[in-house]
Design an enzyme around this catalytic site. Structure first.
Site, PDB file in Angstrom:
ATOM      1  N   SER A  84     -39.798  22.267  16.883  1.00 30.91           N
ATOM      2  CA  SER A  84     -40.499  22.643  15.647  1.00 30.91           C
ATOM      3  C   SER A  84     -39.896  21.829  14.519  1.00 30.91           C
ATOM      4  O   SER A  84     -38.766  21.328  14.637  1.00 30.91           O
ATOM      5  CB  SER A  84     -40.270  24.137  15.384  1.00 30.91           C
ATOM      6  OG  SER A  84     -40.692  24.502  14.090  1.00 30.91           O
ATOM      7  N   TYR A 110     -35.206  31.962  15.119  1.00 35.33           N
ATOM      8  CA  TYR A 110     -36.124  30.871  15.479  1.00 35.33           C
ATOM      9  C   TYR A 110     -35.496  29.519  15.130  1.00 35.33           C
ATOM     10  O   TYR A 110     -35.502  28.576  15.939  1.00 35.33           O
ATOM     11  CB  TYR A 110     -37.440  31.070  14.727  1.00 35.33           C
ATOM     12  CG  TYR A 110     -38.562  30.140  15.105  1.00 35.33           C
ATOM     13  CD1 TYR A 110     -39.388  30.418  16.187  1.00 35.33           C
ATOM     14  CD2 TYR A 110     -38.827  28.981  14.370  1.00 35.33           C
ATOM     15  CE1 TYR A 110     -40.435  29.584  16.532  1.00 35.33           C
ATOM     16  CE2 TYR A 110     -39.870  28.135  14.698  1.00 35.33           C
ATOM     17  CZ  TYR A 110     -40.684  28.447  15.776  1.00 35.33           C
ATOM     18  OH  TYR A 110     -41.712  27.604  16.112  1.00 35.33           O
TER      19      TYR A 110
HETATM   20  P1  NAD Z   1     -48.941  31.037  20.905  1.00 33.20           P
HETATM   21  O1  NAD Z   1     -48.489  32.408  20.505  1.00 33.20           O
HETATM   22  O2  NAD Z   1     -50.363  30.650  20.710  1.00 33.20           O
HETATM   23  O3  NAD Z   1     -48.571  30.755  22.423  1.00 33.20           O
HETATM   24  C1  NAD Z   1     -47.339  31.182  22.956  1.00 33.20           C
HETATM   25  C2  NAD Z   1     -47.408  31.072  24.461  1.00 33.20           C
HETATM   26  O4  NAD Z   1     -46.158  31.539  25.001  1.00 33.20           O
HETATM   27  C3  NAD Z   1     -48.502  31.962  25.092  1.00 33.20           C
HETATM   28  O5  NAD Z   1     -49.066  31.306  26.203  1.00 33.20           O
HETATM   29  C4  NAD Z   1     -47.726  33.189  25.533  1.00 33.20           C
HETATM   30  O6  NAD Z   1     -48.340  33.913  26.606  1.00 33.20           O
HETATM   31  C5  NAD Z   1     -46.427  32.546  25.976  1.00 33.20           C
HETATM   32  N1  NAD Z   1     -45.341  33.498  26.053  1.00 33.20           N
HETATM   33  C6  NAD Z   1     -44.921  34.362  25.103  1.00 33.20           C
HETATM   34  N2  NAD Z   1     -43.907  35.100  25.575  1.00 33.20           N
HETATM   35  C7  NAD Z   1     -43.688  34.687  26.849  1.00 33.20           C
HETATM   36  C8  NAD Z   1     -42.778  35.068  27.867  1.00 33.20           C
HETATM   37  N3  NAD Z   1     -41.865  36.032  27.664  1.00 33.20           N
HETATM   38  N4  NAD Z   1     -42.840  34.442  29.054  1.00 33.20           N
HETATM   39  C9  NAD Z   1     -43.761  33.455  29.276  1.00 33.20           C
HETATM   40  N5  NAD Z   1     -44.640  33.045  28.339  1.00 33.20           N
HETATM   41  C10 NAD Z   1     -44.602  33.670  27.153  1.00 33.20           C
HETATM   42  O7  NAD Z   1     -47.951  30.062  20.116  1.00 33.20           O
HETATM   43  P2  NAD Z   1     -48.056  28.511  19.724  1.00 33.20           P
HETATM   44  O8  NAD Z   1     -48.241  28.451  18.256  1.00 33.20           O
HETATM   45  O9  NAD Z   1     -48.994  27.785  20.591  1.00 33.20           O
HETATM   46  O10 NAD Z   1     -46.561  28.065  20.002  1.00 33.20           O
HETATM   47  C11 NAD Z   1     -46.186  27.294  21.127  1.00 33.20           C
HETATM   48  C12 NAD Z   1     -44.837  26.650  20.841  1.00 33.20           C
HETATM   49  O11 NAD Z   1     -44.966  25.796  19.716  1.00 33.20           O
HETATM   50  C13 NAD Z   1     -43.737  27.653  20.510  1.00 33.20           C
HETATM   51  O12 NAD Z   1     -42.527  27.240  21.100  1.00 33.20           O
HETATM   52  C14 NAD Z   1     -43.646  27.560  19.013  1.00 33.20           C
HETATM   53  O13 NAD Z   1     -42.386  27.909  18.526  1.00 33.20           O
HETATM   54  C15 NAD Z   1     -43.948  26.086  18.797  1.00 33.20           C
HETATM   55  N6  NAD Z   1     -44.402  25.759  17.459  1.00 33.20           N
HETATM   56  C16 NAD Z   1     -45.553  26.298  16.964  1.00 33.20           C
HETATM   57  C17 NAD Z   1     -45.958  25.949  15.680  1.00 33.20           C
HETATM   58  C18 NAD Z   1     -47.224  26.477  15.079  1.00 33.20           C
HETATM   59  O14 NAD Z   1     -47.432  26.276  13.889  1.00 33.20           O
HETATM   60  N7  NAD Z   1     -48.100  27.124  15.828  1.00 33.20           N
HETATM   61  C19 NAD Z   1     -45.179  25.073  14.913  1.00 33.20           C
HETATM   62  C20 NAD Z   1     -44.007  24.563  15.454  1.00 33.20           C
HETATM   63  C21 NAD Z   1     -43.636  24.900  16.735  1.00 33.20           C
END
Ligand code: NAD
Length: 273
Positions: free
Chosen positions: A155, A168
């Site tokens: 991130s 986080y």
């Molecule tokens: P999201 O909530 O849409 O997806 C999260 C995924 O993780 C889902 O498939 C969920 O089922 C899975 N998950 C959650 N808990 C779990 C567990 N205990 N075991 C297995 N799977 C599990 O989130 P996202 O926004 O797509 O985020 C994905 C990654 O990107 C994360 O690591 C997040 O920190 C990172 N990220 C997101 C953003 C953003 O703005 N969306 C920005 C920077 C980084």
């Protein structure tokens, strides 16, 4: 459950014959990455939580759209034993994992004094420790083929901090450090390890933050997006899951063989400040 390809693989696709495991790919960025890798010909292990029927449909859709095999591994990644079972499932189905994308993550926002220790533990387990386990278990197969791609979805918060996101930020900084260490250990092999550092991407994870902030601050959702969420992001737009998927696809390709140990921002200039 294995969903088999219904159309012939297209040999010109660069990842044909490779297998990718993308954690947290039932939603958001992970699903975008899984689709991008499948589109390039990789068989895919989908992992994540959610409605079993909806996940099965997603697997069928990806398999039929791209002519690749898709399985779902429902492991809870906060459980090391479940991760071992998931990696064994991938080996049994595909003979190993060539492209490992450590993407699953969660967020919790709270001042430190009231930060629940159980939330701290869960965030560290999912956002950081799970990547240690998947990586250590994937490495043997990668080394034996002298090919592997490890892509950690960190991130912008792996590079800079914000208040109230201590767990986080700690986990994502840790994941960037882990990325560098793994890359150094593997520098003489055909295995690379890189981190992608997105700014804000419109996914369910961010939708929840927007709703929480609107409720806490008593302001409309549009103002939260403009004044709070995108305040740090100078280009003033969310990145898309397709943009993150395209970068992951490039990092997974042969062309990216010399790119290792990096943390690549996709953040609309946030960390250029
Ligand atoms: P999201 O909530 O849409 O997806 C999260 C995924 O993780 C889902 O498939 C969920 O089922 C899975 N998950 C959650 N808990 C779990 C567990 N205990 N075991 C297995 N799977 C599990 O989130 P996202 O926004 O797509 O985020 C994905 C990654 O990107 C994360 O690591 C997040 O920190 C990172 N990220 C997101 C953003 C953003 O703005 N969306 C920005 C920077 C980084």
């Amino acid at each position: 459950m294995t969903i088999h390809a219904t159309t012939a693989s297209v040999s010109t696709r660069p990842l044909t014959g490779r297998t990718a495991l993308v954690t947290g790919s039932t939603s958001g960025i992970g699903l975008g990455i899984a689709r991008a890798l499948a589109g390039a010909g990789a068989h895919v292990v989908i992992n994540g939580l959610g409605d079993a029927g909806a996940i099965a449909q997603t697997c069928r859709d990806i398999a039929s759209e791209w002519g690749v095999d898709v399985i779902h591994a429902p492991a809870d990644l906060t459980d090391a034993m479940a991760i071992e079972a998931m990696m064994a499932q991938a080996t049994q189905a595909f003979g190993g994992v060539d492209i490992l994308v450590n993407n699953a993550g969660m967020q919790f926002v709270s001042p430190l004094e009231s930060f629940p220790p159980s939330r701290w533990d869960a965030i560290l387990a999912l956002n950081l420790t799970a990547a240690f386990h998947t990586t250590r278990l994937a490495l043997g197969g990668m080394r034996s083929k002298d090919f592997g791609r490890i892509i950690n979805v960190a991130s912008a918060h792996g590079l800079v901090a914000s208040p109230f996101k201590s767990a986080y930020v700690a986990a994502k900084h840790g994941l960037v450090g882990f990325t560098k260490s793994v890359a150094l250990e593997l520098a003489r092999s055909g295995v690379t390890c890189n981190a992608i550092c997105p700014g804000y991407v419109k996914t369910p994870l961010v939708d929840k933050q927007i709703a929480d902030q609107a409720r806490t601050r008593g302001i409309p959702v549009e103002r939260v997006v403009e004044d709070v969420i995108l305040a740090q992001q100078p280009n003033k737009r969310f990145a898309t899951v397709e943009e993150i998927g395209a970068l992951a696809l490039f990092l997974a390709s042969d062309a990216a063989g010399s790119i290792t140990g990096t943390a690549l921002p996709v953040d609309g200039c946030w960390t250029a400040h």
